[in-house]
Write an enzyme that holds these catalytic residues in place. Sequence first.
Site, short mmCIF file in Angstrom:
data_model
loop_
_atom_site.label_atom_id
_atom_site.label_comp_id
_atom_site.label_asym_id
_atom_site.label_seq_id
_atom_site.Cartn_x
_atom_site.Cartn_y
_atom_site.Cartn_z
N CYS A 196 0.72 -1.26 0.11
CA CYS A 196 -0.18 -0.44 -0.40
C CYS A 196 0.93 1.65 0.06
O CYS A 196 0.64 2.11 0.00
CB CYS A 196 -0.83 0.27 0.98
SG CYS A 196 -2.24 -1.88 1.49
N LYS B 269 -7.96 0.13 10.37
CA LYS B 269 -8.24 -0.86 9.28
C LYS B 269 -7.55 -2.41 9.84
O LYS B 269 -6.26 -2.37 9.92
CB LYS B 269 -7.61 -0.35 8.22
CG LYS B 269 -7.71 -1.77 7.18
CD LYS B 269 -7.29 -0.70 5.55
CE LYS B 269 -7.44 -1.70 4.90
NZ LYS B 269 -7.04 -1.37 3.27
N LYS C 80 -12.90 -1.59 9.63
CA LYS C 80 -12.94 -1.79 8.65
C LYS C 80 -12.27 -3.35 9.37
O LYS C 80 -11.55 -3.14 10.04
CB LYS C 80 -11.83 -1.17 7.22
CG LYS C 80 -11.90 -2.58 6.94
CD LYS C 80 -11.40 -2.01 5.75
CE LYS C 80 -11.07 -2.79 4.02
NZ LYS C 80 -10.26 -1.88 3.21
N TYR D 50 -21.68 -4.29 -0.50
CA TYR D 50 -21.23 -4.79 -1.09
C TYR D 50 -22.69 -6.00 -1.96
O TYR D 50 -23.15 -6.12 -3.12
CB TYR D 50 -20.38 -6.56 -2.18
CG TYR D 50 -19.01 -6.08 -1.71
CD1 TYR D 50 -18.30 -5.38 -2.79
CD2 TYR D 50 -18.36 -6.48 -0.84
CE1 TYR D 50 -17.33 -4.93 -2.69
CE2 TYR D 50 -17.03 -5.87 -0.66
CZ TYR D 50 -16.25 -4.89 -1.28
OH TYR D 50 -15.05 -4.79 -1.49
C1 PBG Z 1 -7.17 -0.96 -0.25
C2 PBG Z 1 -8.00 -1.06 0.28
C3 PBG Z 1 -8.97 -3.11 0.36
C4 PBG Z 1 -9.72 -3.32 0.64
C5 PBG Z 1 -10.24 -2.19 0.34
N1 PBG Z 1 -8.88 -1.05 0.53
C6 PBG Z 1 -7.26 -4.43 0.66
C7 PBG Z 1 -6.59 -4.60 1.41
O1 PBG Z 1 -5.61 -3.38 2.65
O2 PBG Z 1 -5.51 -5.79 1.09
C8 PBG Z 1 -10.81 -4.10 1.35
C9 PBG Z 1 -12.06 -4.91 0.83
C10 PBG Z 1 -12.64 -5.88 0.80
O3 PBG Z 1 -12.37 -7.06 1.43
O4 PBG Z 1 -14.09 -5.71 0.57
N2 PBG Z 1 -5.60 -0.99 0.80
#
Ligand code: PBG
Length: 328
Positions: free
Chosen positions: A132, A197, A250, A315
């Site tokens: 990232c 997150k 999240k 979703y």
């Molecule tokens: C980008 C990002 C991710 C998700 C949203 N933005 C992936 C990650 O961090 O690996 C995951 C969303 C999902 O699983 O629905 N960093």
Amino acid sequence: MSNSLNFDRHRRLRRTAVLRDMVRETKLEVNDFIYPIFVVAGENIKEEIPSMPNVFQYSLNRLDEELQEVSRLGIPAIMFFGIPAKKDALGSGAYASDGIVQEAIRQTKKNYPDLIVIADTCMCEYTDHGHCGIIHDGVVDNDESLGYLVKTAVSQAEAGADIIAPSNMMDGFVAAIRKGLDEAGFIDIPIMSYAVKYASAFYGPFRDAADSSPQFGDRKSYQMDPANRREALLEAESDVREGADFLIVKPGLPYLDVLREVRDRFNLPLVSYNVSGEYAMVKAAAQKGWIDEKKIVLEALTSMKRAGADMIITYHAKDAVNWLRGEE
Ligand code: PBG
């Protein structure tokens, strides 16, 4: 019998459906939902993501099919994720003015000006290593990554994004992006921060969808340890101080305790991200006939609101709206 015992009669208010409707504390409505959309470079692509039934990658010339449905349903906001034609070490597709997400934003604001367009700001879909941020000596370099994230956010705002949603989990990303947006003249563009997150296995299907799995190592040096609760409050506190306008927690369902604590401590609008793995599990079980998909989804989404979410990125948004309207 009843008169001789001292107890409360909670069932009185559950007696009929009308009474239950009257005393219901939490209600889902169409304005709660943010629908994620994957856009991919190329032509004439509408490709279903195998682990996410009924979720597709769209090329720009097919994107309006999806936007039309979202806007017909009255869903107020979408969130874009991009899969570029080429990936490189510096994720140049993330901040190109003609990048896939920038073009998708332009097209959406032209054809559906009232739809709120949220841009996910991260490098992992654009870097060849899948991390990232920017890699230096084998590690994701925090401060060097910030500059690239600022460029990405500003390019998304220039394309017309209504909200910037940084998901990269670098320290200081809200401060850096707020300063960058302000200096570029975007003082009114809010930041919806992925403040809390976790390094979660529930993102698995998304990484297939966005082709964004890390090519070495994992994300544990920047995303949070699922075991930590107090650390979530520290993360949220920093983002509030740095100027976030919304906070995201999240994933969703496995982290409702964290959502509730963030709700109780902070007064910003709060968003729950019901992630890809949560979606995939429900879909798989429903396809086997093991659960009632409609009831399970509406219960899970209601629980996110009950735990404190004002909005839900999901979703399931289109299905949920149809179900709430009594359509199948
Ligand atoms: C980008 C990002 C991710 C998700 C949203 N933005 C992936 C990650 O961090 O690996 C995951 C969303 C999902 O699983 O629905 N960093």
